[in-house]
Structures are given as structure tokens and as C-alpha cells.
Enzyme design. Sequence first.
Site, PDB file in Angstrom:
ATOM      1  N   ASP A  59       0.879  -1.170   0.000  1.00  0.00           N
ATOM      2  CA  ASP A  59       0.000   0.000   0.000  1.00  0.00           C
ATOM      3  C   ASP A  59       0.920   1.224   0.000  1.00  0.00           C
ATOM      4  OD1 ASP A  59      -1.601   2.172   0.540  1.00  0.00           O
ATOM      5  OD2 ASP A  59      -2.779   1.159   2.095  1.00  0.00           O
ATOM      6  N   VAL A  60       0.885   1.984  -1.079  1.00  0.00           N
ATOM      7  CA  VAL A  60       1.853   3.084  -1.220  1.00  0.00           C
ATOM      8  C   VAL A  60       1.621   4.233  -0.242  1.00  0.00           C
ATOM      9  CG1 VAL A  60       2.497   2.642  -3.621  1.00  0.00           C
ATOM     10  CG2 VAL A  60       0.514   4.107  -3.132  1.00  0.00           C
ATOM     11  N   ASN A  86       4.061   5.466  -9.551  1.00  0.00           N
ATOM     12  CA  ASN A  86       2.990   5.608 -10.529  1.00  0.00           C
ATOM     13  C   ASN A  86       1.596   5.317  -9.987  1.00  0.00           C
ATOM     14  OD1 ASN A  86       1.813   5.247 -13.385  1.00  0.00           O
ATOM     15  ND2 ASN A  86       1.588   3.205 -12.486  1.00  0.00           N
ATOM     16  N   SER A 140       0.297  14.337 -14.288  1.00  0.00           N
ATOM     17  CA  SER A 140      -0.767  14.299 -15.300  1.00  0.00           C
ATOM     18  C   SER A 140      -0.776  15.643 -16.013  1.00  0.00           C
ATOM     19  CB  SER A 140      -2.124  14.090 -14.624  1.00  0.00           C
ATOM     20  OG  SER A 140      -3.179  14.353 -15.529  1.00  0.00           O
ATOM     21  N   TYR A 154      -7.665  15.330  -7.106  1.00  0.00           N
ATOM     22  CA  TYR A 154      -6.777  14.689  -8.092  1.00  0.00           C
ATOM     23  C   TYR A 154      -5.874  15.739  -8.736  1.00  0.00           C
ATOM     24  CZ  TYR A 154      -5.375  11.809 -12.119  1.00  0.00           C
ATOM     25  OH  TYR A 154      -4.651  11.124 -13.071  1.00  0.00           O
ATOM     26  N   LYS A 158      -1.761  16.122  -8.383  1.00  0.00           N
ATOM     27  CA  LYS A 158      -0.828  16.025  -9.513  1.00  0.00           C
ATOM     28  C   LYS A 158       0.032  17.305  -9.618  1.00  0.00           C
ATOM     29  CE  LYS A 158      -2.009  11.891 -10.730  1.00  0.00           C
ATOM     30  NZ  LYS A 158      -1.116  10.771 -10.465  1.00  0.00           N
ATOM     31  N   VAL A 187      -5.417   8.421 -20.967  1.00  0.00           N
ATOM     32  CA  VAL A 187      -4.903   7.127 -21.438  1.00  0.00           C
ATOM     33  C   VAL A 187      -6.010   6.083 -21.293  1.00  0.00           C
ATOM     34  CG1 VAL A 187      -3.047   5.432 -21.204  1.00  0.00           C
ATOM     35  CG2 VAL A 187      -2.650   7.799 -20.509  1.00  0.00           C
ATOM     36  N   THR A 189      -7.049   3.302 -20.001  1.00  0.00           N
ATOM     37  CA  THR A 189      -6.780   2.325 -18.930  1.00  0.00           C
ATOM     38  C   THR A 189      -8.051   2.148 -18.094  1.00  0.00           C
ATOM     39  OG1 THR A 189      -6.196   3.927 -17.219  1.00  0.00           O
ATOM     40  CG2 THR A 189      -4.425   3.236 -18.704  1.00  0.00           C
TER      41      THR A 189
HETATM   42  N1  LIG Z   1      -5.420   6.858 -17.279  1.00  0.00           N
HETATM   43  C1  LIG Z   1      -5.236   8.140 -17.508  1.00  0.00           C
HETATM   44  O1  LIG Z   1      -5.916   8.749 -18.325  1.00  0.00           O
HETATM   45  C2  LIG Z   1      -4.164   8.903 -16.762  1.00  0.00           C
HETATM   46  C3  LIG Z   1      -3.809  10.170 -17.215  1.00  0.00           C
HETATM   47  C4  LIG Z   1      -2.820  10.890 -16.539  1.00  0.00           C
HETATM   48  C5  LIG Z   1      -2.234  10.329 -15.410  1.00  0.00           C
HETATM   49  N2  LIG Z   1      -2.614   9.103 -14.984  1.00  0.00           N
HETATM   50  C6  LIG Z   1      -1.962   8.569 -13.797  1.00  0.00           C
HETATM   51  O2  LIG Z   1      -1.255   7.395 -14.146  1.00  0.00           O
HETATM   52  C7  LIG Z   1      -1.145   6.548 -13.004  1.00  0.00           C
HETATM   53  C8  LIG Z   1      -1.609   5.154 -13.379  1.00  0.00           C
HETATM   54  O3  LIG Z   1      -2.946   5.244 -13.811  1.00  0.00           O
HETATM   55  P1  LIG Z   1      -3.663   4.098 -14.644  1.00  0.00           P
HETATM   56  O4  LIG Z   1      -4.592   4.787 -15.564  1.00  0.00           O
HETATM   57  O5  LIG Z   1      -2.676   3.137 -15.162  1.00  0.00           O
HETATM   58  O6  LIG Z   1      -4.540   3.446 -13.449  1.00  0.00           O
HETATM   59  P2  LIG Z   1      -5.073   1.964 -13.169  1.00  0.00           P
HETATM   60  O7  LIG Z   1      -6.272   2.128 -12.320  1.00  0.00           O
HETATM   61  O8  LIG Z   1      -5.178   1.183 -14.451  1.00  0.00           O
HETATM   62  O9  LIG Z   1      -3.879   1.328 -12.299  1.00  0.00           O
HETATM   63  C9  LIG Z   1      -3.548   1.849 -11.046  1.00  0.00           C
HETATM   64  C10 LIG Z   1      -2.862   0.753 -10.226  1.00  0.00           C
HETATM   65  O10 LIG Z   1      -2.509   1.338  -8.964  1.00  0.00           O
HETATM   66  C11 LIG Z   1      -2.837   0.404  -7.945  1.00  0.00           C
HETATM   67  N3  LIG Z   1      -3.088   1.120  -6.684  1.00  0.00           N
HETATM   68  C12 LIG Z   1      -4.139   1.919  -6.371  1.00  0.00           C
HETATM   69  N4  LIG Z   1      -4.042   2.339  -5.097  1.00  0.00           N
HETATM   70  C13 LIG Z   1      -2.888   1.814  -4.603  1.00  0.00           C
HETATM   71  C14 LIG Z   1      -2.242   1.874  -3.342  1.00  0.00           C
HETATM   72  N5  LIG Z   1      -2.758   2.567  -2.304  1.00  0.00           N
HETATM   73  N6  LIG Z   1      -1.089   1.189  -3.177  1.00  0.00           N
HETATM   74  C15 LIG Z   1      -0.564   0.473  -4.203  1.00  0.00           C
HETATM   75  N7  LIG Z   1      -1.131   0.369  -5.409  1.00  0.00           N
HETATM   76  C16 LIG Z   1      -2.286   1.032  -5.607  1.00  0.00           C
HETATM   77  C17 LIG Z   1      -4.057  -0.329  -8.453  1.00  0.00           C
HETATM   78  O11 LIG Z   1      -4.235  -1.569  -7.796  1.00  0.00           O
HETATM   79  C18 LIG Z   1      -3.752  -0.461  -9.941  1.00  0.00           C
HETATM   80  O12 LIG Z   1      -3.039  -1.654 -10.221  1.00  0.00           O
HETATM   81  C19 LIG Z   1      -1.972   7.205 -11.903  1.00  0.00           C
HETATM   82  O13 LIG Z   1      -1.104   7.951 -11.065  1.00  0.00           O
HETATM   83  C20 LIG Z   1      -2.880   8.142 -12.677  1.00  0.00           C
HETATM   84  O14 LIG Z   1      -3.303   9.225 -11.908  1.00  0.00           O
HETATM   85  C21 LIG Z   1      -3.561   8.366 -15.637  1.00  0.00           C
END
Ligand SMILES: NC(=O)c1ccc[n+]([C@@H]2O[C@H](COP(=O)([O-])OP(=O)(O)OC[C@H]3O[C@@H](n4cnc5c(N)ncnc54)[C@H](O)[C@@H]3O)[C@@H](O)[C@H]2O)c1
Length: 260
Positions: A59-60, A86, A140, A154, A158, A187, A189
Amino acid sequence: MTGKLEGKVGVITGGCSGIGLATARKFVAEGARVVIGDLDNVNGPRIAEELGGSFLRTDVTDQAEVEALFAHAKATFGSVDIAFNNAGISPPDDDSILKTGIEAWNRVQQVNLTSVYLCCKAALPYMLEQGAGSIINTASFVALMGAATSQISYTASKGGVLAMTRELGVQFAGKGIRVNALCPGPVNTPLLQELFATDPERAARRLIHIPMGRFAEPEEVANAVAFLASDEASFITATEFLVDGGLSHAYVTPLESDFE
Ligand SMILES: NC(=O)c1ccc[n+]([C@@H]2O[C@H](COP(=O)([O-])OP(=O)(O)OC[C@H]3O[C@@H](n4cnc5c(N)ncnc54)[C@H](O)[C@@H]3O)[C@@H](O)[C@H]2O)c1
């Protein structure tokens, strides 16, 4: 031929999904060994096995667990060369400032911002001892632009990641350690898919602002992370590294009819 990350050890938080998972795969394809820290006990061990890496349920937001993650990387593979900090969340109860309660605010700050502080604090001693390292913190594009479709905590988190990264990049530049903020645009995801499944109107409103007319794929972001992690990026530090398809510099986006 060797990969650009040959011999390096990378710690990736949030490596069980989305950008983190694509990056773990890319790192391994480029010759690195990876240690994934994530909450996801179900997929973590399977992903680590697929990649010949290691998974530690982390847990980060928990300082002891974060310290254990980096210690585990050092003990298992011998060094901590790359920290891809990340993990992040974007929950639906983080919304307009008028609607967002203090509990949602605090949770998002803990997972998105405090975690990056904890991960950098845990990674830096190993990198200082080695005299080398690359830290990439996921911020982000919202750290740079205002969105009327607000997720107030959020966005603030960031912005914090970006400012902290800039400062660390400058502070440790003379010690062989580079610290960059990755600023992805939207992205494709689970994080984004979940948000937009519940609100297609918001998804459509966001898409029209992207000059390329589409969201990024996680692999396109992973390519940028691997570059920042590698020695090819040896003179790049303290940046806001945008991977956003032109979004944050666009005033008007193209219509199909503009090309007729
Ligand atoms: N998807 C987008 O559009 C986007 C855009 C800009 C930035 N981001 C950033 O990129 C990063 C990754 O996002 P993503 O889209 O791949 O998300 P995602 O939801 O696909 O993956 C996030 C991962 O983080 C893990 N996680 C969540 N809380 C946690 C915790 N407390 N401890 C450990 N692990 C934890 C989850 O289990 C998951 O595997 C994030 O920081 C997000 O804010 C995403």
C-alpha cells in the site's frame, strides 16, 4: 543487441494495471528486472511470474510498506536503479470542490501525492549510495491545465507531484540522480474507462480537445517511461514530460472538414 535498460532494476508502483503494467512489460523487454508494488494480490504474483520479476503487496500510503518494497528490490536484485512512482486513484467522489468532502480529498492526496513523497524518500538513499538513478513520478496533464470537469483533489495532487519532482530533480542533479514528472494526457486504462463508463458525455467532451482525436494507449506512455528511465535521457531532469498527443498546447482542434 542489448536493451536500453539492460542490467537495471526498476521498482514500479501500480504495476498491476494500465500504465504501470505496460511499463513493467516494456522495462523487461528492454532488459530490466522489475519489482512491482501494488495492492492487487490477485494479479500481482501472476504478473511477476510472467515477467520473471518480483511482486510485493504494497500500500503506497504506508511508509513501512514502501520502505519494505525498495529494500526488497535491493535484496532480491542487488540495486535500485529506477523508481517509477505511478500508483494513483481517481475515485468518483472526488469531483467539483462544491461536492467533494474532506474524506475523499484526503484519500486522493494520500494515494496520489503522499505516496510519491514516501517512494522518493525510500528510493533516494539507494541511488545516492550508487551515485546513479532515475526517478519517474506520474503526474498528469491536469497539473498544467484547468479542467471544468473538475476532480479537485486529483488535480491538486498532480500539481503537488509536479512541484515536488521539479525540486528533487534540481536538488539531486549533481548526484547522478534524475527525477522527472511524467504528464500523460488521457490514457485508455481501467482508471479512465471506469470514469467514462459512468459518464459518456464527459468522455466525449474530453475527446474533442485532443488534436489526435483519441486517448493514448498505455504502451505509448510506457515507451516514454522507458526512455526517461534509460541512459538515453542522461541530460533530462526536473521536467514535466508530456505524453499528451498535443492536448495541452491545443487551442482549437482539427475538424475532418479542415482537410477536405
Ligand atoms: N489513465 C489516464 O488517463 C491517466 C492520465 C494521466 C495520469 N494518470 C496517472 O497514471 C497513473 C496510473 O494510472 P492508470 O490509468 O494506469 O490506473 P489503473 O487504475 O489502471 O492502475 C492503477 C494501479 O494502482 C494500484 N493502486 C491503487 N491504489 C494503490 C495503493 N494505495 N497502493 C498500491 N497500489 C495502488 C491499483 O491496484 C492499480 O493496479 C496514476 O497515477 C494516474 O493518476 C492516468
